[in-house]
Design an enzyme around this catalytic site. Structure first.
Site, short mmCIF file in Angstrom:
data_model
loop_
_atom_site.label_atom_id
_atom_site.label_comp_id
_atom_site.label_asym_id
_atom_site.label_seq_id
_atom_site.Cartn_x
_atom_site.Cartn_y
_atom_site.Cartn_z
N ARG A 163 1.13 -5.52 -5.10
CA ARG A 163 1.20 -6.57 -3.87
C ARG A 163 1.57 -7.92 -4.33
NH1 ARG A 163 -0.42 -4.46 0.86
NH2 ARG A 163 -1.96 -2.99 0.80
N ASP A 179 5.73 -8.00 4.86
CA ASP A 179 5.85 -8.83 3.91
C ASP A 179 6.62 -8.66 2.57
OD1 ASP A 179 4.03 -10.63 4.87
OD2 ASP A 179 2.21 -9.83 4.23
N GLY A 224 0.71 -1.32 -0.08
CA GLY A 224 0.01 -0.12 -0.01
C GLY A 224 0.89 1.16 0.22
N LYS A 236 8.30 0.77 5.35
CA LYS A 236 7.13 1.76 5.04
C LYS A 236 5.79 1.10 5.28
CE LYS A 236 4.63 0.15 2.44
NZ LYS A 236 3.70 -0.73 1.47
N THR A 237 5.00 1.60 5.89
CA THR A 237 3.50 1.14 5.87
C THR A 237 3.01 2.04 6.93
OG1 THR A 237 2.02 -0.44 6.68
CG2 THR A 237 3.97 -0.69 7.61
N ASP A 245 0.43 1.40 8.40
CA ASP A 245 -0.15 0.60 9.71
C ASP A 245 0.59 0.68 11.01
OD1 ASP A 245 -1.90 0.07 7.69
OD2 ASP A 245 -1.53 -2.21 7.63
#
Ligand code: FBP
Length: 568
Positions: A158, A189, A97, A219-220, A222
């Site tokens: 992804r 991941d 994402g 990166k994320t 979340d």
């Protein structure tokens, strides 16, 4: 003199007044990189920290080259790289994402590599690497994307590189473009994939027997890629939570103005509730559900509903018939009975994929129910059709349920409404639902994310010029100027059973019950539920003192003395 309409035309294609001003925003660099006007690549040296997990022995057997080379030792910058390599050909890609600041990683990378090396962009993501879709990134490209949000410069996807055929195709891409290094900008991941690639490409790729270096960048939005003081937060989290914080603050202000609504706001964050707790700390709403706490206390769906209903009733008794409930996106998977159901659904859908696909839409639910244990079939039958449809929807390429598509917030509204009515039918309960997710991923990076990502890019570029492979770039000591470091990816790998198979993975960092951020939240939430104590963090700022704030949860968890970050 140009007319106003001429000026408006010039603003097209990312040239609004804001976007033009933001490109000129100066970016600070960690002291190790020297002057901000002309940052220099650095060298790295071993520190005393060696990383290990419960599965380190198995990792050493499956990743022999990487483990032997790094010894799983953390590196720290050790000086300016006066003999930096020249002529290197480096490819960079986004994976997973989008997250604000990605473009600045590319900018930092390009500046660290300097004019003596070539940087290629891969379009889009891992799929582009497999297909060999590369282009050379120019200085003009860099000037146009600096400090802008989104991943649109390169795109992302992804795809998980997992089959032998895919690994071979990646190798072909490396050979065809004569690559020396690949930078993977991604989450847990994707960085796991970077570790696997680093081992696979360690040697024997080029005619002279040498390999291709692989470096990951964390990166994320979340925030679930965290490694204690070595990686206090992934990039994109600060921007996303500040955007959500502003929106939630505005909605809170509306509740107290219109005096008649409850707003159930689901916040993005696939598994962990870091985003939700951060937004709660920023805005102080009446109710915040934390998925990890639900799992720890083994709370059922009915008890979560009851908890919210009690808050509605308690506030109503004081004449407050409004409020905000924050719901983490991943909640559904943390509710014990739902978790058991989803695990069985994943198995059933994986094992009967063809038969399931050939069923008519109207028969799919009955087909799946016939394969479930009676308890799970009964639970599935009790859920509204709009939830069932999404529970049966296609998984992503990592095999994950697409939780962002499940309307948990609507499910809670419907169930809370019924429960409140059951307890006391005279209590007014008007509710609205929101899902804040995509709004937060691609906004222009906050000053924190802009500076952090630029320095992550400088770090990744320096690692390549220093000949390193199999590391994740990081910048630590974010309240003390910043220190470029490198985390050996193999030191993070664990074995987890995923979709019926043992896999090496970087463990997702969940919200810990004993973390300072959680404990602070727990110490305040009863007061926030009892009365309107909310506050509005306002729009994110890029200039002036208000711009210099780091995320509240990061400041609390890292023991910082204030919210002010300091890079440079
Ligand atoms: P990453 O972990 O790849 O950064 O993605 C996070 C995320 O934004 C989640 O919060 C959300 O569940 C998911 O992406 C949505 O993904 P998609 O863009 O595929 O809808």
């Amino acid at each position: 003199m140009s007319t106003l309409s001429d000026q408006l035309v010039k603003m097209e294609k990312h040239n609004s007044i804001f976007e033009s001003a933001v490109r000129a925003l100066p970016l600070p660099v960690c002291p190790a990189f020297g002057a901000a006007s002309q940052p220099q690549a650095v060298t790295f040296a071993s520190t005393e920290r060696v990383l290990s997990t419960k599965d380190s022995d198995s990792v050493a057997k499956s990743f022999p080259n990487s483990v032997q080379a790094s010894g799983n030792v953390v590196l720290a910058s050790s000086g300016t790289n006066l003999k930096a390599a020249q002529g290197k050909r480096v490819a960079v890609l986004f994976s997973g994402g989008p997250a604000a600041g990605g473009h600045n990683v590319v900018v930092g990378l390009k500046r660290a590599l300097g004019a003596g090396n070539t940087l290629f962009g891969v379009k889009p993501g891992p799929k582009g690497l497999i297909k060999g879709n590369l282009f050379e990134i120019t200085d003009a490209d860099i000037e146009s994307v600096v400090n802008t949000g989104g991943f649109d410069f390169l795109g992302t996807d992804r795809t998980k590189i997992k089959t032998d055929a895919q690994f071979n195709q990646v190798k072909e891409t490396c050979v065809k473009h004569n690559l020396d290094a690949i930078v993977v900008i991604g989450g847990d991941d994707s960085n796991t994939n970077a570790a696997v690639l680093a081992e696979y490409l360690f040697k024997g790729v080029k005619a002279d027997g040498s390999g291709v270096q692989v470096i990951g960048v964390p990166k994320t939005i979340d925030g679930d890629l965290q490694i204690g003081d070595l990686l206090p937060i992934s990039f994109g989290f600060d921007t996303a939570t500040k955007i959500y914080g502003e929106m939630v603050g505005n909605i809170l202000q509306d509740t107290r103005s219109s005096l008649k609504y409850w707003h159930f706001i689901k916040l993005m964050g696939r598994s962990a509730s870091h985003v939700t707790i951060e937004v709660a700390l920023q805005t102080k709403p009446a109710v915040t559900i934390i998925s990890e706490e639900v799992a720890e206390k083994k709370q059922s769906l009915a008890s979560i509903v009851d908890q919210i209903a009690q808050a509605v009733i308690g506030r109503s008794a004081k004449g407050i018939n409004h409020g905000v409930v924050l719901v983490p996106e991943g909640l559904i998977e943390f509710i014990p009975e739902m978790n058991v159901l989803i695990a069985e659904l994943n198995d059933v859908l994986a094992h009967h994929a063809d038969a399931f696909a050939s069923e008519a839409d109207a028969d799919k639910t009955a087909f799946v129910m016939s394969k479930l244990t009676p308890a799970n079939a009964t639970l599935l039958a009790s859920l509204p059709a709009y939830v069932v449809r999404m529970l049966l929807a296609e998984r992503d390429s990592h095999g994950n349920l697409q939780v962002s598509l499940i309307p948990t917030e609507q499910l809670l509204v419907d169930m809370v409404k019924a429960r409140v009515k059951e307890i006391n039918s005279t209590i007014p309960f008007g509710a609205h639902c929101h899902f804040l997710g995509y709004e937060g991923r691609c906004g222009a990076p906050t000053l924190f994310d802009a500076a952090y990502t630029y320095n992550l890019g400088l770090t990744a570029g320096s690692l390549i010029l220093d000949g390193r492979t199999g590391y994740m770039a990081t910048v630590t000591d974010l309240d003390k100027g910043g220190v470029p470091r490198a985390i050996p990816l193999t030191g993070l790998l664990n074995i987890e059973r995923r979709h019926g198979k043992d896999e090496f993975v970087i463990e997702k960092a969940l919200v810990k019950m004993d973390s300072p951020a959680m404990q602070y939240f727990v110490s305040r939430r009863a007061d926030w539920a009892a009365d309107d104590l909310f506050c509005s963090p306002g729009p994110r700022q890029l200039w002036g003192d208000v711009a210099k704030q780091m995320p509240i949860s990061v400041a609390l968890n890292s023991g910082a003395g204030s919210l002010v970050f300091s890079i440079g």
